[in-house]
Design an enzyme around this catalytic site. Structure first.
Site, PDB file in Angstrom:
ATOM      1  N   ALA A 242       0.701  -1.148  -0.023  1.00 17.94           N
ATOM      2  CA  ALA A 242      -0.032  -0.078   0.083  1.00 17.94           C
ATOM      3  C   ALA A 242       0.776   1.217  -0.103  1.00 17.94           C
ATOM      4  CB  ALA A 242      -0.891   0.049   1.190  1.00 17.94           C
ATOM      5  N   ALA A 243       2.098   1.240  -0.441  1.00 18.98           N
ATOM      6  CA  ALA A 243       2.822   2.492  -0.465  1.00 18.98           C
ATOM      7  C   ALA A 243       2.181   3.556  -1.627  1.00 18.98           C
ATOM      8  CB  ALA A 243       4.175   2.056  -0.928  1.00 18.98           C
ATOM      9  N   GLY A 244       1.755   2.921  -2.646  1.00 11.84           N
ATOM     10  CA  GLY A 244       1.221   3.623  -3.569  1.00 11.84           C
ATOM     11  C   GLY A 244      -0.194   4.177  -3.209  1.00 11.84           C
ATOM     12  N   ASP A 245      -0.841   3.587  -2.420  1.00  8.63           N
ATOM     13  CA  ASP A 245      -2.512   3.908  -1.998  1.00  8.63           C
ATOM     14  C   ASP A 245      -2.000   5.259  -0.899  1.00  8.63           C
ATOM     15  OD1 ASP A 245      -3.547   2.214  -3.499  1.00  8.63           O
ATOM     16  OD2 ASP A 245      -3.752   0.980  -2.044  1.00  8.63           O
TER      17      ASP A 245
HETATM   18  P1  ADP Z   1       2.752   0.683  -5.468  1.00  3.62           P
HETATM   19  O1  ADP Z   1       2.885   0.503  -4.011  1.00  3.62           O
HETATM   20  O2  ADP Z   1       1.583   1.084  -6.166  1.00  3.62           O
HETATM   21  O3  ADP Z   1       3.234  -0.531  -6.297  1.00  3.62           O
HETATM   22  P2  ADP Z   1       5.327   1.945  -5.966  1.00  3.62           P
HETATM   23  O4  ADP Z   1       6.062   0.956  -5.553  1.00  3.62           O
HETATM   24  O5  ADP Z   1       5.975   2.830  -6.721  1.00  3.62           O
HETATM   25  O6  ADP Z   1       3.707   1.952  -6.129  1.00  3.62           O
HETATM   26  O7  ADP Z   1       5.457   3.149  -4.724  1.00  3.62           O
HETATM   27  C1  ADP Z   1       4.759   4.413  -4.601  1.00  3.62           C
HETATM   28  C2  ADP Z   1       5.402   5.233  -3.710  1.00  3.62           C
HETATM   29  O8  ADP Z   1       5.919   4.865  -2.529  1.00  3.62           O
HETATM   30  C3  ADP Z   1       6.855   5.666  -4.649  1.00  3.62           C
HETATM   31  O9  ADP Z   1       6.510   6.581  -5.457  1.00  3.62           O
HETATM   32  C4  ADP Z   1       7.714   6.321  -3.675  1.00  3.62           C
HETATM   33  O10 ADP Z   1       7.283   7.706  -3.160  1.00  3.62           O
HETATM   34  C5  ADP Z   1       7.017   5.481  -2.351  1.00  3.62           C
HETATM   35  N1  ADP Z   1       7.887   4.193  -2.062  1.00  3.62           N
HETATM   36  C6  ADP Z   1       7.813   3.090  -2.154  1.00  3.62           C
HETATM   37  N2  ADP Z   1       8.758   2.181  -1.960  1.00  3.62           N
HETATM   38  C7  ADP Z   1       9.573   2.954  -1.459  1.00  3.62           C
HETATM   39  C8  ADP Z   1      10.988   2.798  -0.993  1.00  3.62           C
HETATM   40  N3  ADP Z   1      11.588   1.435  -0.754  1.00  3.62           N
HETATM   41  N4  ADP Z   1      11.569   3.771  -0.258  1.00  3.62           N
HETATM   42  C9  ADP Z   1      11.170   5.155  -0.268  1.00  3.62           C
HETATM   43  N5  ADP Z   1       9.633   5.213  -0.876  1.00  3.62           N
HETATM   44  C10 ADP Z   1       9.291   4.253  -1.416  1.00  3.62           C
END
Ligand code: ADP
Ligand code: NA
Length: 296
Positions: A242-245
């Protein structure tokens, strides 16, 4: 204050931990089990509420114990659930098997989310009063389109997360103001694995695109402007669920408060970086005070 409506899914995540996932016909004994509320819609709603937005959720839960808990978790986060339907049958569930190598296999059963066919009386009124409508693709696509078109009629900004990646109904991108795919979704939509190239292609269909790039941050593209790479803070990730959310929820809040896009993207990146340093989806989402403190 940002007024945000989320039109989307609620799911109960049922997570079994195993040494290795079973083959077809095989039974393995797991060593742990947890349930957590999820669904991309509910996750974005909780993220936006924690980030300081006024948030209402349009969706559906089933007449089961999961539905009661899903509604309660949203309410506890401060999300208005008055237009969250209660429908016959089961709530949406995600059945997740996580192995000791960190790999996973997932079955999603839409349940109540699948019954969200079209907008109900009251939905358009709620959308009209918002400044941003957040959309994803875990409910019937005709309903996503109806929501986007309602927002368009009322001058409400639409932000679409095109996940899970799939063919979009004609008209959906035309009613989208800001598209936020991750790099896999951007590749699926365009056929290009290069995020900069994918963003350029997508600008033919939407005015603004943010491609999220995991630990690398995000790439922002708008018509008639240079692309902007916004790096993510360097952190030790524990769980990127849920980083993206989290990113989208915080971004909607910042934009609704009138912040300029580069500033809003950096703030959303700070929120997402906080969430990846903690386990779980909703429980890992940071509160506004933490985001502000970390953004410095
Ligand atoms: P999703 O969760 O939808 O697959 P991402 O993996 O691209 O999307 O992550 C969404 C956002 O979360 C990224 O643009 C970034 O800002 C943040 N993020 C994700 N992973 C990391 C990480 N390992 N370190 C720092 N920020 C992260
Ligand atoms: Na997390």
């Amino acid at each position: 204050m940002s007024h945000i409506v989320v039109l989307g899914s609620t799911n109960m995540d049922l997570v079994a931990h195993v040494a290795r996932a079973p083959e077809r016909g095989e039974t393995v004994t797991g060593h742990g089990f947890r349930t957590h509320p999820g669904g991309k819609g509910a996750n974005q709603a909780v993220a936006a509420a924690r980030a300081g937005g006024t948030v209402a959720m349009i969706g559906a839960v089933g007449e089961d114990a999961f539905g009661t808990r899903l509604r309660q978790e949203l309410a506890d986060a401060g999300v208005d659930t008055e237009l969250l339907r209660l429908v016959p049958g089961p709530s949406g569930t995600a059945h997740i098997v996580v192995d000791d190598a960190g790999g996973n296999a997932i079955v999603v059963v839409p349940g109540a989310n699948g019954s969200l066919t079209g907008l109900a009386p009251g939905d358009e009124h709620l959308i009209a009063a918002a400044d941003t409508l957040l959309l994803q693709l875990e409910i019937p696509l005709g309903t996503v389109l109806a929501g986007a078109e309602a927002a368009r009629r009322h001058g409400v900004r639409t932000v679409l997360t095109p996940a899970p990646a799939q063919t979009l109904p004609p008209g959906l991108l035309a009613a989208t103001d800001l598209l936020v795919p991750n790099e896999h979704e951007a590749a699926a939509l365009t056929g290009s694995r290069d995020p900069a190239e994918a963003a350029r292609v997508l600008l033919d269909r939407v005015p603004e695109v943010v491609v999220t790039l995991g630990a690398r941050g995000c790439l922002y593209a708008a018509r008639g402007a240079d692309q902007l790479l916004v790096p993510a803070p360097e952190v030790d990730p524990v769980d990127t669920t849920a980083a993206g959310d989290t990113f989208v929820g915080a971004l909607a809040v910042a934009l609704g408060e009138g912040r300029a896009m580069p500033d809003a993207l950096a703030w959303a990146g700070t929120a997402a970086a906080l969430s990846v340093q903690r386990a779980g989806a909703a429980p890992s989402m940071p509160h506004r005070s933490e985001i502000d403190a970390s953004a410095g």
